[in-house]
Motif scaffolding. Structure first.
Motif, short mmCIF file in Angstrom:
data_model
loop_
_atom_site.label_atom_id
_atom_site.label_comp_id
_atom_site.label_asym_id
_atom_site.label_seq_id
_atom_site.Cartn_x
_atom_site.Cartn_y
_atom_site.Cartn_z
N THR A 22 0.97 20.08 -13.84
CA THR A 22 0.79 18.99 -14.80
C THR A 22 0.54 17.67 -14.08
N ALA A 23 -0.48 16.95 -14.52
CA ALA A 23 -0.72 15.62 -13.95
C ALA A 23 0.44 14.70 -14.31
N ALA A 24 0.90 13.93 -13.35
CA ALA A 24 2.05 13.05 -13.59
C ALA A 24 2.01 11.88 -12.63
N TYR A 25 2.64 10.80 -13.05
CA TYR A 25 2.74 9.62 -12.20
C TYR A 25 4.13 9.61 -11.57
N PHE A 26 4.17 9.56 -10.26
CA PHE A 26 5.44 9.62 -9.53
C PHE A 26 5.87 8.23 -9.09
N ILE A 27 7.13 7.95 -9.32
CA ILE A 27 7.74 6.71 -8.84
C ILE A 27 8.84 7.11 -7.87
N ARG A 28 8.65 6.79 -6.60
CA ARG A 28 9.67 7.17 -5.60
C ARG A 28 10.55 5.96 -5.28
N VAL A 29 11.82 6.11 -5.64
CA VAL A 29 12.77 5.03 -5.46
C VAL A 29 13.51 5.24 -4.14
N MET A 60 9.69 2.66 -3.12
CA MET A 60 9.11 3.17 -1.87
C MET A 60 7.62 3.43 -2.01
N GLU A 61 7.26 4.13 -3.07
CA GLU A 61 5.84 4.39 -3.31
C GLU A 61 5.68 4.87 -4.75
N GLU A 62 4.46 4.80 -5.23
CA GLU A 62 4.14 5.31 -6.58
C GLU A 62 2.74 5.88 -6.50
N PHE A 63 2.52 7.00 -7.16
CA PHE A 63 1.21 7.64 -7.05
C PHE A 63 1.00 8.61 -8.21
N TYR A 64 -0.26 8.76 -8.54
CA TYR A 64 -0.66 9.68 -9.60
C TYR A 64 -1.11 10.98 -8.95
N THR A 65 -0.52 12.09 -9.34
CA THR A 65 -0.86 13.36 -8.70
C THR A 65 -0.57 14.51 -9.67
N ILE A 66 -0.47 15.69 -9.12
CA ILE A 66 -0.11 16.88 -9.91
C ILE A 66 1.32 17.25 -9.54
N GLN A 67 2.17 17.44 -10.56
CA GLN A 67 3.52 17.93 -10.27
C GLN A 67 3.38 19.33 -9.66
N SER A 101 -0.64 7.80 -16.71
CA SER A 101 -0.19 9.08 -17.25
C SER A 101 0.84 8.88 -18.35
N ASP A 102 1.01 9.90 -19.18
CA ASP A 102 2.10 9.82 -20.15
C ASP A 102 3.33 10.59 -19.66
N THR A 103 3.22 11.14 -18.46
CA THR A 103 4.36 11.85 -17.87
C THR A 103 4.74 11.15 -16.56
N ILE A 104 5.95 10.64 -16.54
CA ILE A 104 6.40 9.85 -15.40
C ILE A 104 7.57 10.57 -14.72
N VAL A 105 7.43 10.83 -13.44
CA VAL A 105 8.49 11.50 -12.68
C VAL A 105 9.15 10.47 -11.76
N ILE A 106 10.45 10.28 -11.94
CA ILE A 106 11.17 9.38 -11.03
C ILE A 106 11.89 10.26 -10.01
N THR A 107 11.59 9.98 -8.75
CA THR A 107 12.12 10.79 -7.67
C THR A 107 12.62 9.87 -6.56
N GLY A 108 13.03 10.46 -5.45
CA GLY A 108 13.53 9.60 -4.39
C GLY A 108 13.31 10.23 -3.04
N GLY A 109 14.21 9.90 -2.09
CA GLY A 109 15.48 9.25 -2.33
C GLY A 109 16.34 9.93 -3.40
N GLU A 110 17.40 9.23 -3.73
CA GLU A 110 18.26 9.70 -4.80
C GLU A 110 18.27 8.64 -5.90
N PRO A 111 17.43 8.82 -6.94
CA PRO A 111 17.30 7.77 -7.94
C PRO A 111 18.58 7.41 -8.66
#
Ligand code: SF4
Length: 210
Positions: free
Chosen positions: A34-41, A19-26, A78-88
């Motif tokens: 914490t800075a993290a890269y989000f992957i929204r499935v 759906m989208e991916e973006f670098y932001t702050i958790q 980033s070295d911290t990757i957050v996979i979110t959704g949706g329901e991954p």
């Protein structure tokens, strides 16, 4: 590539509806700030009425994307990757978490737990929903429990869920954004009386970042 081939790859978790991916702050929970890269499935059938990402629900509206492309891109930020959704967890998370770990990246997930846990995770944020309760094993694996509070009954639900988690699981109550003014005083009062809980705020929304 033919549609059936793409579908098969999605079913195996080699492609994911991105759906989208973006670098932001958790903004939430233990890793807030914490800075993290989000992957929204894309894809979710849990159906929370207050959901703020309803456009994620229909997986077919999000392009099946090769996990290699997703992982290569994430590693640039980033070295911290957050996979979110949706329901991954509607998808097999094993291939993408293996690929992320092979690059030395930390894998975090935000999930309702409504589907069987898959993948290799450094951090599991379990955010259970009343309409579709978590599948058993994730209560043992979760690092944090984050219950969204929309009304008073959610505090009872929070205790029911906390009773099922492992002893090390950190417990958070988080106001649902649209009713935050109403529920924050209730949550503050509850946490002061029940200090095993902590308050989680959607600080990224206060910061006006994604
Ligand atoms: S589980 Fe998450 S994505 Fe799915 S409906 Fe609820 S809030 Fe929305």
């Amino acid at each position: 590539m033919k549609n059936e081939e793409v579908l098969e790859k999605v079913n195996k978790g080699v492609y994911l509806p991105l759906m989208e991916e973006f670098y932001t702050i958790q903004g939430e929970g233990f890793h807030k700030g914490t800075a993290a890269y989000f992957i929204r499935v894309g894809g979710c059938d849990v159906g929370c009425h207050w959901c703020d990402v309803k456009e994620s629900w229909n997986a077919e509206t999000h392009p099946p994307t090769a996990i290699k492309q997703i992982v290569d891109n994430a590693a640039k930020y980033s070295d911290t990757i957050v996979i979110t959704g949706g329901e991954p967890l509607m998808w097999d998370m094993t291939p993408i978490t293996t690929a992320l770990k092979n690059k030395g990246l930390k894998t975090h997930i935000e999930t309702s737990g409504a589907y069987t846990l898959s993948g290799d995770w450094d951090w599991i944020c379990l955010s259970p929903k009343k309409n579709k309760l978590p599948e058993g094993r994730i209560y043992d694996e979760a690092h944090e429990l984050k219950v969204i509070v929309y009304n008073k009954h959610d505090l009872i639900f929070a205790e029911e869920q906390a009773a099922q988690t492992n002893a090390n699981c950190i417990l958070y109550l988080q106001p649902e954004w649209s009713v935050r003014d109403k529920v924050v005083p209730m949550i503050v009062d509850y946490v002061m009386n029940n200090p095993k809980w902590k308050v989680s705020l959607q600080t990224h929304k206060y910061l006006n970042i994604p």
